[in-house]
Design an enzyme around this catalytic site. Sequence first.
Site, PDB file in Angstrom:
ATOM      1  N   HIS A 135      -6.048   2.639  -0.242  1.00 47.21           N
ATOM      2  CA  HIS A 135      -5.865   2.418   1.196  1.00 47.21           C
ATOM      3  C   HIS A 135      -5.594   3.729   1.936  1.00 47.21           C
ATOM      4  O   HIS A 135      -4.733   3.804   2.815  1.00 47.21           O
ATOM      5  CB  HIS A 135      -4.734   1.418   1.434  1.00 47.21           C
ATOM      6  CG  HIS A 135      -4.928   0.559   2.647  1.00 47.21           C
ATOM      7  ND1 HIS A 135      -4.708   1.022   3.913  1.00 47.21           N
ATOM      8  CD2 HIS A 135      -5.336  -0.725   2.796  1.00 47.21           C
ATOM      9  CE1 HIS A 135      -4.945   0.050   4.783  1.00 47.21           C
ATOM     10  NE2 HIS A 135      -5.344  -1.014   4.131  1.00 47.21           N
TER      11      HIS A 135
ATOM     12  N   TYR B 195       0.838  -1.199   0.000  1.00 45.80           N
ATOM     13  CA  TYR B 195       0.000   0.000   0.000  1.00 45.80           C
ATOM     14  C   TYR B 195       0.874   1.251   0.000  1.00 45.80           C
ATOM     15  O   TYR B 195       1.790   1.368   0.802  1.00 45.80           O
ATOM     16  CB  TYR B 195      -0.919   0.004   1.228  1.00 45.80           C
ATOM     17  CG  TYR B 195      -1.902  -1.143   1.219  1.00 45.80           C
ATOM     18  CD1 TYR B 195      -2.702  -1.383   0.100  1.00 45.80           C
ATOM     19  CD2 TYR B 195      -2.022  -1.980   2.310  1.00 45.80           C
ATOM     20  CE1 TYR B 195      -3.598  -2.433   0.076  1.00 45.80           C
ATOM     21  CE2 TYR B 195      -2.932  -3.033   2.300  1.00 45.80           C
ATOM     22  CZ  TYR B 195      -3.713  -3.255   1.179  1.00 45.80           C
ATOM     23  OH  TYR B 195      -4.601  -4.286   1.165  1.00 45.80           O
TER      24      TYR B 195
ATOM     25  N   GLU C  38     -14.187  -9.640  -2.365  1.00 46.20           N
ATOM     26  CA  GLU C  38     -12.763  -9.826  -2.063  1.00 46.20           C
ATOM     27  C   GLU C  38     -12.633 -11.081  -1.203  1.00 46.20           C
ATOM     28  O   GLU C  38     -13.361 -11.252  -0.227  1.00 46.20           O
ATOM     29  CB  GLU C  38     -12.228  -8.623  -1.280  1.00 46.20           C
ATOM     30  CG  GLU C  38     -10.789  -8.811  -0.820  1.00 46.20           C
ATOM     31  CD  GLU C  38     -10.278  -7.663   0.061  1.00 46.20           C
ATOM     32  OE1 GLU C  38      -9.111  -7.315  -0.057  1.00 46.20           O
ATOM     33  OE2 GLU C  38     -11.075  -7.134   0.859  1.00 46.20           O
TER      34      GLU C  38
END
Length: 414
Positions: free
Chosen positions: A222, A156, A349
């Site tokens: 994120h 991220y 997900e």
Amino acid sequence: MIRIERVRAIMTAPEGIDLVIVKVETSVDGLVGHGCATFTQRPSAVADVVDRYLAPLLAGRDCSRIEDLWRLMTANSYWRGGPVLNNAIGGVDMALWDIAGKRADMPLYRMLGGACRDRVDLYRHADGSTIPAVVERARELVRAGHRYVRCQFGGYGSAGAMTRSADAESSTDSPPIAPGPAAPDDDRVTINPARYMALTVEMLQEVRRALGPEVELLHDIHERVPVGELSRFARKLDEVGLFFLEDPVPPDQSGWLRAIRAASVTPIALGELFTTPEQWLPIIQERLIDFIRVHLSDIGGITPARKLAAICEAYGVRTAWHGPGDCSPFGHAANVHLDFAVPNFGIQEMYEPRPVMRDVFPGMLEATEGAVLPPDGPGLGVDFVEEEARKYPPKLEPPKWTRTRLPDGTLIWP
Ligand code: GCO
Ligand code: MG
């Protein structure tokens, strides 16, 4: 009437990620339900709410009154909401639905109205610290039958992205890539948003070139970019044609969604950090998001999630429930049952569990060729072997990636 006899939280970490399981036992021998109450950053706080406060509140009550019990658990603390209380309630709520399904001898999705589709498509993560590594991993997933792939370059915020050999040295500071929260990290990790955005645009263009137009690509920001820079970033990604861009803004900055919408046509998925209706109602009603991706136990379980899905349906917003590594097989199962039952399902997900999970959670839902088929066991359809779980005690060490900073030392505000 079947009564609730015992309610307990069990913490376990078979993959090194702290999970919290709620077990509800009833007055009928062998009739038990399980739910996921995982808040991996504060697991023992959730377990304490379950054991100390919810267990005595629920003992002796009718286990079929799920809606009423949800309201009782929520009103009982007077001050309500937040991830600790919601996870505790969410874990019990899932366990009560599990019991209801077992009593009816029906998989949960059939109790929720039955299947709206033949399979639930999933997205998995293609992560790598170089662009060729991301492309290769994405190719592997497509070869295995996946139609949806989420691509991240260097974790991220791309702190671990290697573009030159000199970068290799700093790559030890790389933040974790999902299900990363358990990976080592510390306060020294910094993210350079300009570098992250430039590298990510390049990476996604490369993946698109390599995989062609038919594979759906996703990306998770994120909450790593200063909100004022998101419009420009989203506009640059328009030509990649993403399925969605995930979590651009933190929950307290949803007002920026209007600007991002005005600048870009890339669909937006938001909400893994949401815990209350006040956070999702306005942005759904204003159609500022395309996908809602709350974490079921963080909003209080299946009971509020069904209502949220119905609200989204009215506004044309699709579901994309959060399904990371810090979610037990009961949480993943709850996601999938709702995915089958709601008309406005978007995508799911689901991370790839390690084999050890099958010993602890027999019957856990598994994916084939990028999808899950309708589960056939009653309730959530997943079991729990407590003695196995006890072999993997929780670590109770909060993940360190939430200490990530900008190059000048400013803390990132996810
Ligand atoms: C995702 C996520 C997760 C979170 C994690 C936090 O899967 O999209 O953003 O990996 O970081 O759940 O504990
Ligand atoms: Mg995310």
